[in-house]
Design a protein around this motif. Structure first.
Motif, PDB file in Angstrom:
ATOM      1  N   ASP A   1      74.481 143.480 -93.861  1.00  0.00           N
ATOM      2  CA  ASP A   1      73.827 142.641 -92.848  1.00  0.00           C
ATOM      3  C   ASP A   1      72.934 141.583 -93.484  1.00  0.00           C
ATOM      4  O   ASP A   1      72.932 140.411 -93.072  1.00  0.00           O
ATOM      5  N   GLN A   2      72.149 141.987 -94.495  1.00  0.00           N
ATOM      6  CA  GLN A   2      71.267 141.036 -95.168  1.00  0.00           C
ATOM      7  C   GLN A   2      72.058 139.944 -95.877  1.00  0.00           C
ATOM      8  O   GLN A   2      71.714 138.762 -95.812  1.00  0.00           O
TER       9      GLN A   2
ATOM     10  N   GLU B   1      73.428 137.386 -93.494  1.00  0.00           N
ATOM     11  CA  GLU B   1      72.418 136.408 -93.099  1.00  0.00           C
ATOM     12  C   GLU B   1      72.190 135.372 -94.203  1.00  0.00           C
ATOM     13  O   GLU B   1      72.081 134.168 -93.947  1.00  0.00           O
TER      14      GLU B   1
END
Length: 214
Positions: free
Chosen positions: A156-157, A160
């Motif tokens: 997820d990081q 982003e």
């Protein structure tokens, strides 16, 4: 006849007196002997008591010394262990590896310092080539940092950051175009374009390391 009786009585009296005297002397002698024996026994008892007291004192002293030695050895061992632990702790602290973040921040500072003290070329061609090399150096570092983040961060990081990176590339090129237009038509237009790209790439390297790297 009377004289013989007197003589006999006197003899008997003298004999009794002698016997009495001998008896008293014997009793006195026995008493003295008994007193001497008592004194000797008392002295012997005192001597034995003194010897026992000395032996007990010696034993107590030995026991005390042994306890002190054991206590000293125990304290020494304890101190040694306590001393070893801080040393071990100090050694461990000295051997702690620098974090990736610290390593890369140090590296970026060194790269920036190198740029600052690099001798500027004199001709336009050389100056442009110099800025191109500077941009390539920072772009390569940016890609390396990006790779480290892929290993450190979760999906997820990284998703982003990937989105941010695409937006940043667009921003970088647009900002470089705007900066170069100040010199539109001049010999420094292309130099300003690549120089701006290099500067923005350097700033992006610092940003990613400071915000995301561990």
């Amino acid at each position: 006849m009377i004289s013989s009786r007197k003589y006999l009585i006197v003899s008997i009296t003298v004999g009794l007196g002698l016997l009495t005297a001998c008896g008293e002397a014997s009793v006195e002698s026995n008493a003295k002997s008994s007193n001497n024996n008592s004194a000797l026994n008392a002295d012997s008892d005192l001597t034995n008591k003194d010897e026992r007291k000395t032996e007990n004192s010696f034993d107590e002293k030995n026991d005390k010394n042994q306890l002190e030695e054991q206590g000293g050895m125990s304290k020494k061992a304890s101190t040694s262990n306590e001393d070893d632990e801080p040393l071990k702790s100090d050694n461990n602290s000295n051997e702690v590896m620098e974090s990736k973040k610290d390593v890369y921040l140090k590296k970026l500072n060194e790269m920036e310092e190198s740029d600052r003290y690099t001798e500027v070329k004199t001709t336009m061609v050389e100056m442009e080539e110099q800025e191109v090399e500077r941009y390539k150096k920072w772009d390569k570092e940016l890609n390396e940092i990006y790779g480290v983040l892929k290993d450190q961060l979760d999906t997820d990081q990284m998703g982003e950051i990937r989105k941010q990176q695409r937006d940043w590339v667009t921003h970088r090129d647009e900002a470089a175009k705007v900066a170069s237009l100040k010199y539109e038509g001049g010999s420094t237009e292309s130099i300003e374009y690549v120089a701006t790209q290099a500067t923005l790439t350097r700033e992006r390297c610092y940003e990613l390391v400071a915000k995301y790297m561990k």
